[in-house]
Enzyme design. Structure first.
Site, PDB file in Angstrom:
ATOM      1  N   THR A  51     -32.183 -25.233  10.147  1.00  0.00           N
ATOM      2  CA  THR A  51     -32.550 -25.189  11.549  1.00  0.00           C
ATOM      3  C   THR A  51     -33.994 -24.732  11.719  1.00  0.00           C
ATOM      4  OG1 THR A  51     -31.813 -24.336  13.699  1.00  0.00           O
ATOM      5  CG2 THR A  51     -31.693 -22.826  11.825  1.00  0.00           C
TER       6      THR A  51
ATOM      7  N   PHE B 264     -36.011 -29.727  16.044  1.00  0.00           N
ATOM      8  CA  PHE B 264     -35.936 -29.239  17.423  1.00  0.00           C
ATOM      9  C   PHE B 264     -36.833 -30.061  18.345  1.00  0.00           C
ATOM     10  CE2 PHE B 264     -34.173 -24.658  17.443  1.00  0.00           C
ATOM     11  CZ  PHE B 264     -33.169 -25.011  16.559  1.00  0.00           C
TER      12      PHE B 264
ATOM     13  N   GLU C  62     -24.619 -19.414  11.602  1.00  0.00           N
ATOM     14  CA  GLU C  62     -25.984 -19.089  11.185  1.00  0.00           C
ATOM     15  C   GLU C  62     -26.096 -17.792  10.389  1.00  0.00           C
ATOM     16  OE1 GLU C  62     -30.440 -19.426  13.098  1.00  0.00           O
ATOM     17  OE2 GLU C  62     -28.675 -20.338  13.989  1.00  0.00           O
TER      18      GLU C  62
ATOM     19  N   LYS D 135     -26.057 -22.330   8.659  1.00  0.00           N
ATOM     20  CA  LYS D 135     -27.366 -22.571   9.278  1.00  0.00           C
ATOM     21  C   LYS D 135     -28.390 -21.586   8.732  1.00  0.00           C
ATOM     22  CE  LYS D 135     -27.965 -23.769  13.601  1.00  0.00           C
ATOM     23  NZ  LYS D 135     -27.926 -23.749  15.092  1.00  0.00           N
TER      24      LYS D 135
END
Length: 334
Positions: free
Chosen positions: A159, A181, A99, A135
């Protein structure tokens, strides 16, 4: 009968949602994904201290003795994530997601520069960029950064994705993979409605990912859909057949111990048709986001949470750097 995990693995790519190397060895997923919170948790495990020390020493060597402790820590943050990524790639056959600093989520240029740096750090360790997913938070600025990176052959995982419009913008940008998510959407609806229980098929996170998956497949988008952030195995079962699902060790263990029949719910070859045609620019994206309180609140919360985890990791690295350099100075005196 085969376990739910075995059945799921036959129809969906299972990804380990952890930075814990032992857990990854145990479940043997194809891919693995991490985030700042997971790296922070893993970095506090004593058996992984050598990775922290290795990153700090490498960063100090790169900057030399004139580099300030703050400069060393900023360099080491990236190295820690890459060293953990390398260890994960030694275990799995596929890709690892690393990330970009969440504090850069609204800065396209800085996100691009950070992603290139991460890829170069992996390259220095002999790891091809084809095994890395960068990410990035699904802000408009993050999506535009990913669009540039994808054109350079740097694959991205978008994300903190909570609604359909973020997903469509990612697909239009040619992003390799998105991570909607599921569980965090459910959390919001529970808090907003006071309703304690949603069945798997009525789960708002499941409904969101199902809509995104069918839209992508019916429109021919190549962007992969990876459901993430699960709260229970019923959510996972309802998304069986999704391109990928990233699952925590706790839920992987539940799937491994359960031998009930798993029915494939999503089929990329026969998606539910969608007549929607969505065209987004920055203004329309931001307007649609502003009209979705859940997505706006969860995106903001997620960025703040990941940023806080980075800051906590920086503090941990500062403390360890002080120990390493104090010991080194003491040895020089002797």
């Amino acid at each position: 009968m085969a376990s739910l995990l075995e059945q799921l693995s036959a129809m969906t790519v299972v990804v380990a949602d952890t930075g814990d190397l032992d857990a990854i060895k145990n479940f043997k997923p194809r891919d693995a994904t991490t985030n700042p919170s997971l790296i922070l948790a893993a970095a506090q495990i004593p058996s992984y201290q050598y990775l922290i020390d290795k990153a700090l020493c490498s960063s100090r060597n790169k900057l030399g003795q004139n580099g300030s402790p703050n400069e060393v820590i900023l360099e080491a943050i990236d190295e820690v994530c890459v060293y953990f990524g390398k260890e994960i790639l030694n275990i799995i056959p596929g890709r690892v997601s690393t990330e970009v600093d969440a504090r850069l989520s609204f800065d396209t240029t800085a996100t691009i520069e950070k992603a290139r740096k991460i890829i170069n750090l992996y390259k220095e360790l002999g790891i091809s960029k084809d095994r890395i997913l960068i990410k990035i938070a699904s802000t408009w600025e993050g999506i535009k950064a990913a669009e540039v990176l994808e054109r350079e052959g740097i694959h991205c995982n978008l994300t903190l994705l909570f609604n359909f419009y973020q997903a469509v913008a990612c697909a239009e940008a040619g992003v390799t993979l998105i991570s909607p998510f599921v569980g965090r959407i459910l959390d919001w609806y529970k808090n907003a409605t006071g309703k304690d229980f949603y069945s798997g098929e009525d789960d708002p996170g499941v409904i969101s990912v199902t809509k995104i998956f069918n839209y992508f497949k019916s429109k021919g988008y190549k962007t992969e859909v990876m459901g993430a952030s699960f709260r229970n195995i019923d959510e996972i079962k309802e998304l069986a057949g999704c391109d990928l699902l990233t699952i925590s060790p706790k839920l992987l263990d539940e799937l491994k111990m359960n031998e009930s029949l798993l029915v494939k719910k999503l089929d990329g070859l026969n998606p539910s048709c969608s007549d929607d045609e969505i065209n987004l620019d920055k203004a329309s994206f931001e307007l649609l986001m502003a009209g979705d309180r859940m997505a706006t609140e969860k995106l903001d919360e997620g960025i703040k949470g990941f940023s806080k985890a980075i800051e906590s990791l920086e503090l941990q690295l500062h403390e360890r750097l002080n120990v390493i350099e104090s010991e080194k100075n003491a040895n020089l005196v002797r």
